[in-house]
Design a protein around this motif. Sequence first.
Motif, short mmCIF file in Angstrom:
data_model
loop_
_atom_site.label_atom_id
_atom_site.label_comp_id
_atom_site.label_asym_id
_atom_site.label_seq_id
_atom_site.Cartn_x
_atom_site.Cartn_y
_atom_site.Cartn_z
N GLU A 189 0.88 -1.02 -0.07
CA GLU A 189 0.04 0.07 0.19
C GLU A 189 0.88 1.15 -0.01
OE1 GLU A 189 -3.42 1.11 0.13
OE2 GLU A 189 -3.61 -1.07 -0.64
N LEU A 190 1.87 1.14 0.87
CA LEU A 190 2.82 2.30 0.77
C LEU A 190 3.54 2.48 -0.49
CD1 LEU A 190 4.16 4.42 2.65
CD2 LEU A 190 5.75 2.82 3.55
N GLY A 191 3.94 1.65 -1.20
CA GLY A 191 4.60 1.63 -2.44
C GLY A 191 3.45 2.12 -3.66
N ALA A 192 2.06 1.75 -3.49
CA ALA A 192 1.16 2.52 -4.37
C ALA A 192 0.79 3.97 -3.91
CB ALA A 192 -0.18 1.64 -4.03
N ILE A 193 1.12 4.30 -2.98
CA ILE A 193 1.08 5.79 -2.63
C ILE A 193 2.26 6.48 -3.29
CG2 ILE A 193 1.28 7.53 -0.87
CD1 ILE A 193 -0.23 5.47 1.11
N ILE A 194 3.35 5.93 -3.18
CA ILE A 194 4.47 6.69 -3.75
C ILE A 194 4.56 6.58 -5.22
CG2 ILE A 194 7.07 6.44 -3.87
CD1 ILE A 194 6.97 5.60 -1.14
N ARG A 195 3.98 5.56 -5.74
CA ARG A 195 3.88 5.44 -7.38
C ARG A 195 2.78 6.41 -8.00
NH1 ARG A 195 4.11 0.26 -6.15
NH2 ARG A 195 1.98 -0.23 -6.50
N ASP A 196 1.76 6.84 -7.14
CA ASP A 196 0.52 7.67 -7.57
C ASP A 196 1.27 9.18 -7.38
OD1 ASP A 196 -1.90 9.24 -6.96
OD2 ASP A 196 -2.40 7.73 -8.53
N PRO A 197 1.28 9.75 -8.44
CA PRO A 197 1.53 11.33 -8.27
C PRO A 197 0.69 12.05 -7.35
CG PRO A 197 1.71 10.68 -10.72
CD PRO A 197 0.83 9.47 -9.90
N ALA A 198 -0.49 11.76 -7.16
CA ALA A 198 -1.21 12.64 -6.55
C ALA A 198 -1.04 12.23 -4.89
CB ALA A 198 -3.09 12.46 -7.02
N GLN A 199 -1.03 10.94 -4.84
CA GLN A 199 -0.92 10.57 -3.63
C GLN A 199 0.43 10.74 -3.12
OE1 GLN A 199 -3.40 9.06 -1.42
NE2 GLN A 199 -4.56 9.86 -3.33
N ARG A 200 1.46 10.54 -3.90
CA ARG A 200 2.87 10.96 -3.55
C ARG A 200 2.82 12.43 -3.03
NH1 ARG A 200 5.40 9.40 -7.77
NH2 ARG A 200 5.27 11.40 -8.86
N LYS A 201 2.20 13.32 -3.44
CA LYS A 201 2.10 14.82 -3.27
C LYS A 201 1.38 14.85 -2.02
CE LYS A 201 1.62 19.37 -4.95
NZ LYS A 201 0.87 20.11 -6.15
N ALA A 202 0.31 14.23 -1.88
CA ALA A 202 -0.29 14.44 -0.31
C ALA A 202 0.42 13.74 0.73
CB ALA A 202 -1.62 13.43 -0.43
N PHE A 203 1.24 12.88 0.44
CA PHE A 203 2.24 12.05 1.53
C PHE A 203 3.31 12.97 1.80
CE2 PHE A 203 5.79 9.70 2.68
CZ PHE A 203 5.26 8.78 3.84
N ALA A 204 3.78 13.53 0.99
CA ALA A 204 4.95 14.56 1.20
C ALA A 204 4.23 15.53 2.21
CB ALA A 204 5.34 15.06 -0.25
N ALA A 205 3.05 16.21 1.94
CA ALA A 205 2.53 17.43 2.58
C ALA A 205 2.08 16.86 3.81
CB ALA A 205 1.37 17.90 1.79
N ASP A 206 1.66 15.60 4.05
CA ASP A 206 0.96 15.03 5.16
C ASP A 206 1.03 13.61 5.49
OD1 ASP A 206 -0.60 14.59 7.59
OD2 ASP A 206 -2.43 15.22 6.61
N PRO A 207 2.30 13.05 5.66
CA PRO A 207 2.56 11.47 5.66
C PRO A 207 1.62 10.71 6.32
CG PRO A 207 4.49 12.95 6.29
CD PRO A 207 3.29 13.75 6.18
N TYR A 208 1.45 11.11 7.77
CA TYR A 208 0.65 10.50 8.59
C TYR A 208 -0.93 10.48 8.25
CZ TYR A 208 4.79 9.65 11.07
OH TYR A 208 6.17 9.18 11.38
#
Length: 92
Positions: free
Chosen positions: A20-39
């Motif tokens: 699941e974490l890998g899927a977040i990092i691969r998806d551009p929108a989710q990666r941006k969201a993770f960088a802004a608010d990881p938890y």
Amino acid sequence: MYDTHEGGRVDEPSISGLAELGAIIRDPAQRKAFAADPYGTLAQHQIDLTAIPPNLIETLVDLTHEELRALGRVRQSLLGSGASLGDIAEIV
């Protein structure tokens, strides 16, 4: 349980959480969201933080959006070259 390169053990729920974490990092929108608010992003995806090694989460939280993007690109390049997931785990 699965063996890790460092000799530790990872259980099946961790594998699911890592996927699941890998899927977040691969998806551009989710990666941006993770960088802004990881938890917040991990919570939104209902990822069990206790099933992922804390040092991995700490490392990823410290990465910028561009660093996460580069990590995803390296993974994709390795997959495109025919590297196995085991090979990728050894390199990345």
